[in-house]
Design a protein around this motif. Structure first.
Motif, PDB file in Angstrom:
ATOM      1  N   TRP A   1       0.821  -1.212   0.000  1.00 39.47           N
ATOM      2  CA  TRP A   1       0.000   0.000   0.000  1.00 39.47           C
ATOM      3  C   TRP A   1       0.857   1.265   0.000  1.00 39.47           C
ATOM      4  O   TRP A   1       0.563   2.224  -0.717  1.00 39.47           O
ATOM      5  CB  TRP A   1      -0.955  -0.001   1.192  1.00 39.47           C
ATOM      6  N   THR A   2       1.928   1.262   0.785  1.00 45.52           N
ATOM      7  CA  THR A   2       2.723   2.494   0.896  1.00 45.52           C
ATOM      8  C   THR A   2       3.359   2.866  -0.445  1.00 45.52           C
ATOM      9  O   THR A   2       3.417   4.040  -0.797  1.00 45.52           O
ATOM     10  CB  THR A   2       3.822   2.356   1.973  1.00 45.52           C
ATOM     11  N   THR A   3       3.785   1.848  -1.200  1.00 45.27           N
ATOM     12  CA  THR A   3       4.370   2.120  -2.516  1.00 45.27           C
ATOM     13  C   THR A   3       3.313   2.678  -3.449  1.00 45.27           C
ATOM     14  O   THR A   3       3.519   3.686  -4.133  1.00 45.27           O
ATOM     15  CB  THR A   3       4.938   0.811  -3.123  1.00 45.27           C
ATOM     16  N   PHE A   4       2.168   2.010  -3.444  1.00 45.51           N
ATOM     17  CA  PHE A   4       1.093   2.438  -4.350  1.00 45.51           C
ATOM     18  C   PHE A   4       0.592   3.839  -3.984  1.00 45.51           C
ATOM     19  O   PHE A   4       0.383   4.691  -4.851  1.00 45.51           O
ATOM     20  CB  PHE A   4      -0.055   1.430  -4.315  1.00 45.51           C
ATOM     21  N   ALA A   5       0.415   4.077  -2.682  1.00 39.51           N
ATOM     22  CA  ALA A   5      -0.098   5.379  -2.246  1.00 39.51           C
ATOM     23  C   ALA A   5       0.879   6.500  -2.601  1.00 39.51           C
ATOM     24  O   ALA A   5       0.474   7.588  -3.022  1.00 39.51           O
ATOM     25  CB  ALA A   5      -0.383   5.369  -0.745  1.00 39.51           C
ATOM     26  N   ALA A   6       2.168   6.226  -2.444  1.00 38.32           N
ATOM     27  CA  ALA A   6       3.171   7.242  -2.793  1.00 38.32           C
ATOM     28  C   ALA A   6       3.129   7.531  -4.292  1.00 38.32           C
ATOM     29  O   ALA A   6       3.215   8.681  -4.730  1.00 38.32           O
ATOM     30  CB  ALA A   6       4.566   6.765  -2.385  1.00 38.32           C
ATOM     31  N   TRP A   7       2.972   6.462  -5.073  1.00 40.91           N
ATOM     32  CA  TRP A   7       2.887   6.635  -6.528  1.00 40.91           C
ATOM     33  C   TRP A   7       1.677   7.495  -6.903  1.00 40.91           C
ATOM     34  O   TRP A   7       1.759   8.418  -7.711  1.00 40.91           O
ATOM     35  CB  TRP A   7       2.798   5.254  -7.186  1.00 40.91           C
ATOM     36  N   LEU A   8       0.529   7.175  -6.265  1.00 40.97           N
ATOM     37  CA  LEU A   8      -0.706   7.899  -6.571  1.00 40.97           C
ATOM     38  C   LEU A   8      -0.590   9.376  -6.160  1.00 40.97           C
ATOM     39  O   LEU A   8      -1.026  10.274  -6.884  1.00 40.97           O
ATOM     40  CB  LEU A   8      -1.871   7.226  -5.841  1.00 40.97           C
TER      41      LEU A   8
ATOM     42  N   LEU B   1      -3.644  -5.560  -3.174  1.00 37.76           N
ATOM     43  CA  LEU B   1      -2.611  -5.089  -2.269  1.00 37.76           C
ATOM     44  C   LEU B   1      -2.177  -6.211  -1.329  1.00 37.76           C
ATOM     45  O   LEU B   1      -2.956  -7.117  -1.020  1.00 37.76           O
ATOM     46  CB  LEU B   1      -3.141  -3.911  -1.439  1.00 37.76           C
ATOM     47  N   ASP B   2      -0.943  -6.110  -0.880  1.00 36.65           N
ATOM     48  CA  ASP B   2      -0.401  -7.056   0.094  1.00 36.65           C
ATOM     49  C   ASP B   2      -1.327  -7.169   1.301  1.00 36.65           C
ATOM     50  O   ASP B   2      -1.804  -6.156   1.813  1.00 36.65           O
ATOM     51  CB  ASP B   2       0.975  -6.564   0.590  1.00 36.65           C
ATOM     52  N   GLY B   3      -1.575  -8.392   1.737  1.00 33.85           N
ATOM     53  CA  GLY B   3      -2.328  -8.592   2.972  1.00 33.85           C
ATOM     54  C   GLY B   3      -3.817  -8.368   2.834  1.00 33.85           C
ATOM     55  O   GLY B   3      -4.525  -8.223   3.828  1.00 33.85           O
TER      56      GLY B   3
ATOM     57  N   GLU C   1     -10.224 -10.686  -8.475  1.00 31.39           N
ATOM     58  CA  GLU C   1      -9.421 -10.205  -9.593  1.00 31.39           C
ATOM     59  C   GLU C   1      -8.062 -10.890  -9.513  1.00 31.39           C
ATOM     60  O   GLU C   1      -7.547 -11.158  -8.436  1.00 31.39           O
ATOM     61  CB  GLU C   1      -9.207  -8.686  -9.507  1.00 31.39           C
ATOM     62  N   SER C   2      -7.477 -11.151 -10.701  1.00 31.31           N
ATOM     63  CA  SER C   2      -6.131 -11.707 -10.681  1.00 31.31           C
ATOM     64  C   SER C   2      -5.123 -10.654 -11.112  1.00 31.31           C
ATOM     65  O   SER C   2      -3.925 -10.875 -11.095  1.00 31.31           O
ATOM     66  CB  SER C   2      -6.045 -12.905 -11.625  1.00 31.31           C
ATOM     67  N   VAL C   3      -5.633  -9.506 -11.473  1.00 29.47           N
ATOM     68  CA  VAL C   3      -4.749  -8.461 -11.964  1.00 29.47           C
ATOM     69  C   VAL C   3      -5.270  -7.114 -11.450  1.00 29.47           C
ATOM     70  O   VAL C   3      -6.470  -6.929 -11.261  1.00 29.47           O
ATOM     71  CB  VAL C   3      -4.689  -8.497 -13.513  1.00 29.47           C
ATOM     72  N   SER C   4      -4.330  -6.230 -11.158  1.00 31.91           N
ATOM     73  CA  SER C   4      -4.724  -4.870 -10.798  1.00 31.91           C
ATOM     74  C   SER C   4      -4.823  -4.043 -12.061  1.00 31.91           C
ATOM     75  O   SER C   4      -3.960  -4.141 -12.934  1.00 31.91           O
ATOM     76  CB  SER C   4      -3.671  -4.233  -9.890  1.00 31.91           C
ATOM     77  N   SER C   5      -5.862  -3.258 -12.173  1.00 29.33           N
ATOM     78  CA  SER C   5      -5.929  -2.376 -13.330  1.00 29.33           C
ATOM     79  C   SER C   5      -6.462  -1.012 -12.923  1.00 29.33           C
ATOM     80  O   SER C   5      -7.390  -0.905 -12.129  1.00 29.33           O
ATOM     81  CB  SER C   5      -6.782  -2.974 -14.446  1.00 29.33           C
ATOM     82  N   LEU C   6      -5.802  -0.028 -13.468  1.00 26.92           N
ATOM     83  CA  LEU C   6      -6.093   1.344 -13.103  1.00 26.92           C
ATOM     84  C   LEU C   6      -6.181   2.157 -14.391  1.00 26.92           C
ATOM     85  O   LEU C   6      -5.365   1.992 -15.284  1.00 26.92           O
ATOM     86  CB  LEU C   6      -4.947   1.865 -12.226  1.00 26.92           C
ATOM     87  N   VAL C   7      -7.190   3.004 -14.458  1.00 22.60           N
ATOM     88  CA  VAL C   7      -7.348   3.882 -15.617  1.00 22.60           C
ATOM     89  C   VAL C   7      -7.119   5.319 -15.158  1.00 22.60           C
ATOM     90  O   VAL C   7      -7.647   5.735 -14.128  1.00 22.60           O
ATOM     91  CB  VAL C   7      -8.767   3.720 -16.208  1.00 22.60           C
TER      92      VAL C   7
END
Ligand code: ZN
Length: 337
Positions: A237-244, A264-266, A290-296
């Motif tokens: 989450w921390t990596t993704f949140a920083a990216w966002l 996300l992990d966990g 879902e088996s994949v994360s997808s973001l638009v």
């Protein structure tokens, strides 16, 4: 507190028919469970005030400022005051509260100002009106992009004043600018108002169908791009949140919409990420596998390299441009009748 089920943010340029749409709804709504908040900037919105008085609808005004930037503390207070007064009077709870924004308002700022009320669980939807005989110049482009791209529902208005060709051009334009919205092209005004404020669409993608996140319609606008980012491995989450955060900070007012289901992990469930402009909803768990994360990501005046280069690096992420600026499309208008 008796919380209304639905909150509508009614946005659109000055003269794009917001008040008419609202008036058409209220003249038909006989259950007396709709409340209206009118935001007028600098002057009283006579039309908005008048229809509320005529229809006997509870109304509040937000004056002397814009609800998306200067009156952001006033909005939650005004909503609470409306609900409390209703309770004191012993009336049935509101089913809909509708905020008629000023023509200059950006929905992202309005949504952010609603954050203090998030715990109440109101469903919030953005409706943007667009006049069929309207032509958006370059001065107005950024605001039009913000209003149209934020919309769950885009309503073509003033169709009686526009030629069939103008209606066709307007529909193409709003599909380019608001690719995630449902477009309403309805000549009958009462029916137009009814379907515009229909409450059966939740805006949440069906579990297990990530491709449904975006149903692209029409050709690309030369300045609005749609990017897709997908990855298979779960992320921290921390990596993704920083990216966002970096993405939102870097793109700033160019960022129009973000929507996706991420793993996300966990966490066994997918997390729904939704953003309008600089405002992000609290991430929510969505049941499903879902088996994949997808973001638009929808942004104006942006190239793929800018998205790809965003730090921190998302391990395993694949970037693509779903709709490149100015790409040709095969969209054809079904003739409105
Ligand atoms: Zn504002």
């Amino acid at each position: 507190m008796q919380v209304p089920a639905h909150f509508f943010v009614l946005s659109g340029f000055l003269g794009s028919g917001k008040t008419t749409l609202l008036s058409d709804l209220l003249s038909d709504a006989d259950d007396g469970r709709v409340a209206v908040i009118v935001n007028d900037v600098g002057q009283v919105n006579i039309d908005g005030a008048l229809i509320a008085v005529q229809s006997g609808v509870p109304m509040a005004t937000l004056s002397n400022g814009c609800v998306c930037c200067t009156l952001t503390n006033d909005l939650p207070y005004t909503i609470e005051a409306l609900i409390m007064e209703r309770e004191r009077n012993g009336g049935a709870p509101f089913t809909k509260v509708i905020l008629e924004c000023s023509g200059l308002s950006e929905p992202g700022g309005v949504l952010r100002s609603l954050s203090p009320l998030a715990a109440l669980g109101m469903r919030v939807r953005v409706i943007t009106t667009y006049a069929s005989d309207q032509i958006v110049g370059s001065d107005d482009f950024a605001l039009a992009a913000a209003q149209l791209c934020a919309a769950h529902t885009i309503v073509l208005t003033r169709m009686d004043l526009a030629s069939a060709e103008q209606v066709s051009e307007a529909l193409t334009f709003v599909q380019e600018m608001g690719p995630m919205a449902t477009q309403i092209v309805e000549r009958d005004r009462r029916e137009r108002a009814r379907v515009s404020f229909a409450t059966d669409n939740t805006g949440v993608p069906a579990p297990g169908r990530p491709e449904r996140l975006l149903d692209l319609k029409g050709a690309g606008h030369p300045r609005v791009s749609v990017f897709a980012i997908q990855w298979d491995a779960k992320l921290e989450w921390t990596t993704f949140a920083a990216w966002l955060e970096n993405l939102a900070g870097y793109l700033d007012t160019r960022l129009l919409r973000v929507k996706g289901l991420v793993l996300l992990d966990g966490c066994d469930e997918s997390i729904l990420i939704q953003g309008v402009g600089q405002h992000f909803d609290t991430p929510r768990r969505i049941p499903g596998h879902e088996s994949v994360s997808s973001l638009v990501v929808i942004s104006r005046d942006t190239i793929l390299a800018e998205i790809e280069g965003m730090a921190p690096h998302l391990p395993g992420a694949r970037y693509s441009m779903l709709r490149s600026p100015g790409a040709g499309g095969s969209f054809r208008l079904a003739r409105p009748d």
